[in-house]
Motif scaffolding. Structure first.
Motif, short mmCIF file in Angstrom:
data_model
loop_
_atom_site.label_atom_id
_atom_site.label_comp_id
_atom_site.label_asym_id
_atom_site.label_seq_id
_atom_site.Cartn_x
_atom_site.Cartn_y
_atom_site.Cartn_z
N SER A 175 0.83 -1.22 0.00
CA SER A 175 0.00 0.00 0.00
C SER A 175 0.85 1.26 0.00
CB SER A 175 -0.95 -0.01 1.19
OG SER A 175 -0.21 -0.06 2.41
N TYR A 216 4.00 1.47 -1.22
CA TYR A 216 4.62 1.55 -2.54
C TYR A 216 3.62 2.05 -3.59
CZ TYR A 216 7.15 0.40 -6.76
OH TYR A 216 7.76 0.50 -7.98
N GLU A 217 2.41 1.55 -3.55
CA GLU A 217 1.39 1.97 -4.51
C GLU A 217 1.05 3.45 -4.33
OE1 GLU A 217 -1.76 -0.84 -3.92
OE2 GLU A 217 -0.48 -2.50 -4.59
N ALA A 218 0.96 3.91 -3.09
CA ALA A 218 0.67 5.33 -2.84
C ALA A 218 1.80 6.21 -3.36
CB ALA A 218 0.45 5.57 -1.35
N SER A 231 3.90 5.41 -5.69
CA SER A 231 3.91 5.29 -7.15
C SER A 231 2.86 6.21 -7.78
CB SER A 231 3.64 3.85 -7.58
OG SER A 231 4.72 3.02 -7.22
N ARG A 232 1.69 6.29 -7.16
CA ARG A 232 0.65 7.19 -7.67
C ARG A 232 1.12 8.65 -7.61
NH1 ARG A 232 -2.61 3.77 -4.71
NH2 ARG A 232 -2.81 5.28 -3.02
N GLU A 233 1.70 9.00 -6.47
CA GLU A 233 2.20 10.36 -6.32
C GLU A 233 3.33 10.64 -7.31
OE1 GLU A 233 3.03 13.24 -2.62
OE2 GLU A 233 4.35 11.48 -2.68
N SER A 279 3.77 9.30 -10.21
CA SER A 279 3.17 9.42 -11.54
C SER A 279 2.61 10.82 -11.75
CB SER A 279 2.09 8.36 -11.70
OG SER A 279 1.50 8.45 -12.96
N LYS A 280 1.94 11.34 -10.74
CA LYS A 280 1.39 12.70 -10.83
C LYS A 280 2.50 13.74 -11.04
CE LYS A 280 -2.66 11.83 -7.99
NZ LYS A 280 -3.25 12.01 -6.66
N ARG A 329 5.30 13.07 -12.53
CA ARG A 329 6.05 12.62 -13.70
C ARG A 329 7.46 12.20 -13.32
NH1 ARG A 329 2.87 12.75 -17.71
NH2 ARG A 329 4.42 12.32 -19.29
N THR A 385 9.10 5.94 -9.62
CA THR A 385 8.87 5.72 -8.19
C THR A 385 10.17 5.76 -7.40
OG1 THR A 385 6.91 4.41 -8.71
CG2 THR A 385 7.82 4.17 -6.49
N HIS A 398 11.30 9.25 -6.99
CA HIS A 398 10.43 9.96 -6.05
C HIS A 398 10.81 9.62 -4.60
CE1 HIS A 398 7.04 12.18 -4.66
NE2 HIS A 398 6.40 11.11 -4.22
#
Length: 171
Positions: A16, A18-20, A22-24, A26-27, A29, A32, A35
């Motif tokens: 969870s 890592y996914e959060a 990764s989403r951030e 992506s936003k 650009r 991961t 970031h």
């Protein structure tokens, strides 16, 4: 800060988290891993865990790269995109005396001199971040690998040409 060498670590994260992240990423650009590195670096700066000169050097690196990315986006928005967008953005930055001064400070030498080990990491980061920042699609050679264009008389020796970019990424 020595950007020519890095220490690689293995860091287990809950899916969870890592996914959060990764989403951030992506936003923003970013990849991961990039970031996560940025989050950790910013934390170290906020907590004053780095020497002042290391903090200033890291922040200078970020400013130089981010300025090149913004210049590439500006060029795209103006409708002036070409396959040489990376070179275009760098050339535009080199007209800015403050950017040029900062780049010289970062590489600690003549900015046009070849063979400086401090230039490789920042130049690669500029190219990578421009591609990510505009959602660029790179040109591939007949071997399926990224094509490269040689450059003379600039701070870079080569760049990867792009065939297109994501209009939504630069708006």
């Amino acid at each position: 800060m020595n950007t020519s060498k890095s220490i690689k670590i293995s860091l287990p994260l809950a899916p969870s988290i890592y996914e959060a992240l990764s989403r951030e990423a992506s936003k923003l650009r970013r990849e991961t891993t990039e970031h996560i590195q940025r989050i950790l670096a910013e934390y170290a700066i906020r907590q004053k865990l780095l020497e002042k000169d290391e903090t200033e050097r890291l922040q200078l690196f970020w400013r130089l790269v981010e300025r090149a990315v913004e210049e590439a986006k500006r060029i795209c928005r103006a409708g002036d995109f070409t396959s040489a967008i990376t070179r275009q953005a760098i050339d535009a930055c080199l007209v800015d005396e403050e950017w040029k001064k900062g780049y010289k400070e970062y590489v600690r030498d003549d900015i046009y001199k070849n063979g400086n080990p401090l230039k490789g990491p920042i130049n690669r980061e500029i190219g990578f971040r421009i591609r990510a920042g505009i959602g660029g699609t790179i040109v591939k050679g007949p071997n399926g690998k990224a094509a490269t264009e040689k450059v003379l008389g600039s701070i870079i020796q080569s760049y990867t040409p792009m065939i297109n970019y994501d209009r939504a990424a630069v708006s």
